[in-house]
Design a protein around this motif. Structure first.
Motif, PDB file in Angstrom:
ATOM      1  N   THR A 298      -0.563  19.816  28.691  1.00  0.00           N
ATOM      2  CA  THR A 298      -0.794  18.728  27.862  1.00  0.00           C
ATOM      3  C   THR A 298      -1.843  17.678  28.546  1.00  0.00           C
ATOM      4  N   LEU A 299      -1.716  17.672  29.835  1.00  0.00           N
ATOM      5  CA  LEU A 299      -2.787  16.646  30.414  1.00  0.00           C
ATOM      6  C   LEU A 299      -4.013  17.071  30.258  1.00  0.00           C
ATOM      7  N   VAL A 300      -4.436  18.707  30.400  1.00  0.00           N
ATOM      8  CA  VAL A 300      -5.757  18.870  30.131  1.00  0.00           C
ATOM      9  C   VAL A 300      -6.078  18.640  28.606  1.00  0.00           C
ATOM     10  N   GLY A 301      -5.048  18.851  27.814  1.00  0.00           N
ATOM     11  CA  GLY A 301      -5.383  18.675  26.185  1.00  0.00           C
ATOM     12  C   GLY A 301      -5.693  17.070  26.091  1.00  0.00           C
ATOM     13  N   VAL A 302      -4.988  16.291  26.781  1.00  0.00           N
ATOM     14  CA  VAL A 302      -5.480  14.690  26.612  1.00  0.00           C
ATOM     15  C   VAL A 302      -6.893  14.509  27.250  1.00  0.00           C
ATOM     16  N   TYR A 303      -7.150  15.042  28.441  1.00  0.00           N
ATOM     17  CA  TYR A 303      -8.544  14.842  29.165  1.00  0.00           C
ATOM     18  C   TYR A 303      -9.511  15.463  28.064  1.00  0.00           C
ATOM     19  N   ASP A 304      -9.375  16.534  27.474  1.00  0.00           N
ATOM     20  CA  ASP A 304     -10.429  17.143  26.520  1.00  0.00           C
ATOM     21  C   ASP A 304     -10.372  16.540  25.435  1.00  0.00           C
ATOM     22  N   LEU A 305      -9.318  15.940  24.776  1.00  0.00           N
ATOM     23  CA  LEU A 305      -9.562  15.423  23.603  1.00  0.00           C
ATOM     24  C   LEU A 305     -10.214  14.081  23.589  1.00  0.00           C
ATOM     25  N   VAL A 306      -9.815  13.354  24.699  1.00  0.00           N
ATOM     26  CA  VAL A 306     -10.895  12.054  24.984  1.00  0.00           C
ATOM     27  C   VAL A 306     -12.152  12.015  25.015  1.00  0.00           C
ATOM     28  N   ASP A 307     -12.361  13.444  26.011  1.00  0.00           N
ATOM     29  CA  ASP A 307     -13.627  13.649  26.278  1.00  0.00           C
ATOM     30  C   ASP A 307     -14.565  13.967  24.966  1.00  0.00           C
ATOM     31  N   ALA A 308     -13.915  14.939  24.192  1.00  0.00           N
ATOM     32  CA  ALA A 308     -14.338  15.321  22.846  1.00  0.00           C
ATOM     33  C   ALA A 308     -14.780  14.185  22.046  1.00  0.00           C
ATOM     34  N   ASP A 309     -13.852  13.226  21.836  1.00  0.00           N
ATOM     35  CA  ASP A 309     -14.008  12.011  20.910  1.00  0.00           C
ATOM     36  C   ASP A 309     -15.021  11.196  21.342  1.00  0.00           C
ATOM     37  N   ALA A 310     -15.051  10.955  22.778  1.00  0.00           N
ATOM     38  CA  ALA A 310     -16.279  10.145  23.274  1.00  0.00           C
ATOM     39  C   ALA A 310     -17.568  10.837  22.701  1.00  0.00           C
ATOM     40  N   ARG A 311     -17.799  12.226  23.047  1.00  0.00           N
ATOM     41  CA  ARG A 311     -19.098  12.755  22.684  1.00  0.00           C
ATOM     42  C   ARG A 311     -19.185  12.469  21.351  1.00  0.00           C
ATOM     43  N   THR A 312     -18.409  12.739  20.511  1.00  0.00           N
ATOM     44  CA  THR A 312     -18.539  12.667  18.832  1.00  0.00           C
ATOM     45  C   THR A 312     -18.961  11.343  18.707  1.00  0.00           C
ATOM     46  N   ARG A 313     -18.218  10.163  19.202  1.00  0.00           N
ATOM     47  CA  ARG A 313     -18.579   8.810  18.677  1.00  0.00           C
ATOM     48  C   ARG A 313     -20.010   8.140  18.979  1.00  0.00           C
ATOM     49  N   TRP A 314     -20.389   8.948  20.190  1.00  0.00           N
ATOM     50  CA  TRP A 314     -21.956   8.694  20.716  1.00  0.00           C
ATOM     51  C   TRP A 314     -23.005   9.453  20.336  1.00  0.00           C
ATOM     52  N   LEU A 315     -22.728  10.278  19.450  1.00  0.00           N
ATOM     53  CA  LEU A 315     -23.920  11.249  18.897  1.00  0.00           C
ATOM     54  C   LEU A 315     -24.817  10.512  17.774  1.00  0.00           C
ATOM     55  N   ARG A 316     -25.878  10.666  18.031  1.00  0.00           N
ATOM     56  CA  ARG A 316     -27.003   9.982  17.165  1.00  0.00           C
ATOM     57  C   ARG A 316     -26.896  10.663  15.715  1.00  0.00           C
ATOM     58  N   PRO A 317     -26.665  10.002  14.579  1.00  0.00           N
ATOM     59  CA  PRO A 317     -26.551  10.900  13.384  1.00  0.00           C
ATOM     60  C   PRO A 317     -27.791  11.193  12.883  1.00  0.00           C
ATOM     61  N   ARG A 318     -27.674  12.532  12.565  1.00  0.00           N
ATOM     62  CA  ARG A 318     -29.005  13.506  11.968  1.00  0.00           C
ATOM     63  C   ARG A 318     -29.598  12.685  11.027  1.00  0.00           C
ATOM     64  N   PHE A 319     -30.867  12.849  10.882  1.00  0.00           N
ATOM     65  CA  PHE A 319     -31.787  12.422  10.022  1.00  0.00           C
ATOM     66  C   PHE A 319     -32.160  10.970   9.800  1.00  0.00           C
ATOM     67  N   LYS A 320     -31.466  10.452  10.879  1.00  0.00           N
ATOM     68  CA  LYS A 320     -31.738   8.776  10.913  1.00  0.00           C
ATOM     69  C   LYS A 320     -32.737   8.550  12.001  1.00  0.00           C
ATOM     70  N   PRO A 321     -33.558   7.364  11.776  1.00  0.00           N
ATOM     71  CA  PRO A 321     -34.419   6.919  13.062  1.00  0.00           C
ATOM     72  C   PRO A 321     -33.540   6.162  13.995  1.00  0.00           C
ATOM     73  N   TRP A 322     -34.279   6.370  15.088  1.00  0.00           N
ATOM     74  CA  TRP A 322     -33.819   5.631  16.604  1.00  0.00           C
ATOM     75  C   TRP A 322     -33.546   4.203  16.046  1.00  0.00           C
ATOM     76  N   GLY A 323     -32.582   3.627  16.591  1.00  0.00           N
ATOM     77  CA  GLY A 323     -32.161   2.100  16.357  1.00  0.00           C
ATOM     78  C   GLY A 323     -31.189   2.050  15.031  1.00  0.00           C
ATOM     79  N   ARG A 324     -31.277   2.938  14.241  1.00  0.00           N
ATOM     80  CA  ARG A 324     -30.300   3.031  12.960  1.00  0.00           C
ATOM     81  C   ARG A 324     -29.172   3.960  13.338  1.00  0.00           C
ATOM     82  N   LEU A 325     -28.372   3.631  14.124  1.00  0.00           N
ATOM     83  CA  LEU A 325     -27.188   4.342  14.476  1.00  0.00           C
ATOM     84  C   LEU A 325     -25.913   3.857  13.832  1.00  0.00           C
ATOM     85  N   ASN A 326     -25.344   5.137  13.185  1.00  0.00           N
ATOM     86  CA  ASN A 326     -23.964   4.980  12.602  1.00  0.00           C
ATOM     87  C   ASN A 326     -24.214   3.909  11.531  1.00  0.00           C
TER      88      ASN A 326
END
Length: 329
Positions: A298-326
């Motif tokens: 459970t502990l590892v699952g929480v750590y991994d879930l939070v880390d994965a969510d952080a990576r997803t939230r900060w990914l630059r959207p594809r096909f958008k120019p820099w500066g136009r994030l999300n």
């Protein structure tokens, strides 16, 4: 039974007090990387031997059991070394923080006792047994709240290892392992759900968290730990389809219909007594080996879930120019 203590910090002092007040335990040695602190603790309790390394302690053959009270990152290797000498072991938080450590937890789980504190509060245990006996019906929701001086506890000038704690070395593995153990004790195995969040300090150590969990029956849990000044305070509220139970450090209450049972705190059972009880083949109060493994998962699952969510939230959207994030520009 001859008992040695590994660790000379706050947790070590707590276990030392338990050892010397148990009439069936003989306190024979203290081991710590900081020899001066080990000598100070040993002198305080009249312990005859002091060691600077676990290897020296084990080679001296001066104990039948070991209590390990060291930072989480150091716990598993020490437990494994003691297990190889066929000693009885009680260890603070022998849990995994990453998937790579899970096999080691599985390996040592049958040879170690884990003193998760809430299990040793007699009034809480009585209330949990009432819940398990159907007093409030089927569990639908659990709400757990922990409040304490967590920001100060992990501040750079803190007087313990927490001052240097980094990623996956903070509040979740420390206090959170106790919280999640209590949760799974009450409602059975749980798994983390999307929406779990953590607060980090500058070194990356967790200093607060909000967790969402679910058990195999579909019951959900909300868990919050936040840093505020003063002493640590906690409460677990268990809602069933026929009543509610509230667990706390000083009292517990079970309500079903018009019936209300209030349970006052009683003397806390010493966790180290499980060393003797387990040796006699009797039922200990700590978690079973299977529960200990599931807690790590459970502990590892929480750590991994939070880390994965952080990576997803900060990914630059594809096909958008820099500066136009999300879509913000």
């Amino acid at each position: 039974m001859r008992v040695a203590l590994v660790g000379s910090g706050i947790a070590g002092l707590s276990h030392a007090l338990d050892i010397v007040t148990s009439p069936e335990l003989e306190f024979t040695a203290v081991c710590s990387r900081t020899r001066s602190r080990a000598a100070e603790l040993a002198g305080r309790f009249g312990v005859p031997r002091v060691f600077r390394s676990v290897t020296e302690l084990l080679d001296a053959e001066c104990c039948d059991a070991v209590v390990v009270a060291v930072p989480p990152a150091a716990t598993l290797p020490i437990v494994l070394a003691c297990r190889e000498r066929s000693l009885r072991i009680m260890a603070e938080k022998p849990v995994a923080r990453s998937a790579s450590e899970l096999p080691l937890v599985e390996e040592v789980s049958r040879g170690v006792l884990a003193p998760f504190n809430r299990r040793y509060l007699a009034h809480v245990r009585e209330a949990v047994e009432a819940v398990h006996g159907g007093a409030i019906g089927a569990i639908r929701q659990v709400d757990a709240r922990w409040v304490g001086p967590y920001l100060e506890r992990y501040a750079p000038g803190a007087p313990t290892y927490r001052a240097r704690a980094g990623r996956r070395q903070g509040l979740l593995v420390d206090t959170g392992s106790h919280v999640l153990d209590a949760l799974s004790w009450v409602m059975g195995p749980v798994r983390p759900l999307p929406g779990c969040r953590m607060e980090f300090n500058a070194r990356g150590a967790e200093v607060g968290f909000d967790l969402l969990m679910r058990n195999g029956d579909g019951a959900t849990a909300s868990v919050r730990a936040e840093g505020k000044g003063g002493e640590e305070r906690w409460e677990i509220r268990v809602t069933g389809d026929r009543g509610q139970a509230t667990l706390g450090p000083d009292t517990a209450e079970v309500r079903a219909g018009t019936r209300r049972t209030r349970l006052a705190a009683r003397p806390v059972r010493r966790p180290v007594d499980d060393l003797l009880i387990g040796w006699r083949g009797e039922q200990v109060w700590g978690p079973s080996p299977a529960e200990l493994v599931r807690l790590s998962e459970t502990l590892v699952g929480v750590y991994d879930l939070v880390d994965a969510d952080a990576r997803t939230r900060w990914l630059r959207p594809r096909f958008k120019p820099w500066g136009r994030l999300n879509g913000s520009c």
